[in-house]
Write a protein that holds these residues in place. Structure first.
Motif, PDB file in Angstrom:
ATOM      1  N   LEU A  56      -3.580  -1.821  -4.050  1.00 35.47           N
ATOM      2  CA  LEU A  56      -3.911  -1.196  -2.764  1.00 35.47           C
ATOM      3  C   LEU A  56      -5.427  -1.100  -2.640  1.00 35.47           C
ATOM      4  O   LEU A  56      -6.115  -0.814  -3.616  1.00 35.47           O
ATOM      5  N   GLU A  72       3.824  -1.992  -1.546  1.00 37.88           N
ATOM      6  CA  GLU A  72       2.627  -1.248  -1.150  1.00 37.88           C
ATOM      7  C   GLU A  72       2.994   0.119  -0.606  1.00 37.88           C
ATOM      8  O   GLU A  72       2.296   1.099  -0.871  1.00 37.88           O
ATOM      9  N   PHE A  87       2.879  -2.032   5.798  1.00 38.63           N
ATOM     10  CA  PHE A  87       2.855  -2.110   4.341  1.00 38.63           C
ATOM     11  C   PHE A  87       4.180  -2.662   3.829  1.00 38.63           C
ATOM     12  O   PHE A  87       5.234  -2.061   4.089  1.00 38.63           O
ATOM     13  N   HIS A 140       3.669   2.457  -3.454  1.00 36.56           N
ATOM     14  CA  HIS A 140       2.439   2.887  -4.116  1.00 36.56           C
ATOM     15  C   HIS A 140       1.599   3.793  -3.219  1.00 36.56           C
ATOM     16  O   HIS A 140       0.985   4.756  -3.706  1.00 36.56           O
ATOM     17  N   THR A 183      -7.208   4.013  -0.050  1.00 38.74           N
ATOM     18  CA  THR A 183      -6.652   5.144  -0.798  1.00 38.74           C
ATOM     19  C   THR A 183      -7.622   6.326  -0.810  1.00 38.74           C
ATOM     20  O   THR A 183      -7.190   7.474  -0.794  1.00 38.74           O
TER      21      THR A 183
END
Length: 153
Positions: free
Chosen positions: A29, A118, A114, A121, A34
């Motif tokens: 990612l 993904e 996503f 996560h 993030t």
């Protein structure tokens, strides 16, 4: 209690939380993304330590200062990509579970941006920052020093 005291007092817990963060990073990612979601969750949860920590990290990655300034108002800012908007909406939905549900519409939005791996996560990253927020707010960690602005070379 300060962050360092927590890590010394509960080293296995701190290690486990850092391992979850590493697993998300290792999954590929985008680190700038993030950091934005960690910043947004920390704002919602009122975690001064985590807000400053993730501002420092985001600045170190070169995240656009306008995005850092406007992440609290991301819906109206007009500068976040569709993927960032979906991630921020998902962050808010998972962070506010005690007062709101994660709606089908928000899930459809994030699932459209996503792929499953993904999304898993991303959800883990959101859960992890919420855990850190609760620890840092509850134990009253002092915010770290602000990062020094990057000089224009």
């Amino acid at each position: 209690m300060e962050y360092i005291d927590f890590t010394n007092t509960a080293p296995a817990v701190a290690t486990a939380l850092r391992a979850l963060s590493k697993a998300v990073d290792d999954a590929g990612l985008d680190k700038s993304l993030t950091e934005l979601i960690k910043l947004r969750a920390s704002q919602i949860n009122g975690c001064a330590f985590c807000v400053q920590f993730h501002l420092n990290a985001a600045r170190g990655l070169g995240v656009d200062q306008r995005k850092l300034d406007l992440v609290a108002a991301w819906r109206d800012a007009g500068i976040f990509s569709a993927r960032e908007q979906a991630a921020l909406a998902w962050t808010e939905a998972l962070t506010k579970l005690s007062t709101e549900s994660a709606s089908d519409a928000v899930y459809a939005q994030v699932a459209g941006q996503f792929p499953a791996g993904e999304l898993a996560h991303l959800s883990a990253a959101i859960a992890n920052i919420n855990a850190w927020n609760r620890i840092a707010v509850g134990l009253r960690f002092s915010p770290p020093a602000p990062a020094q602005p990057r000089s224009a070379a």
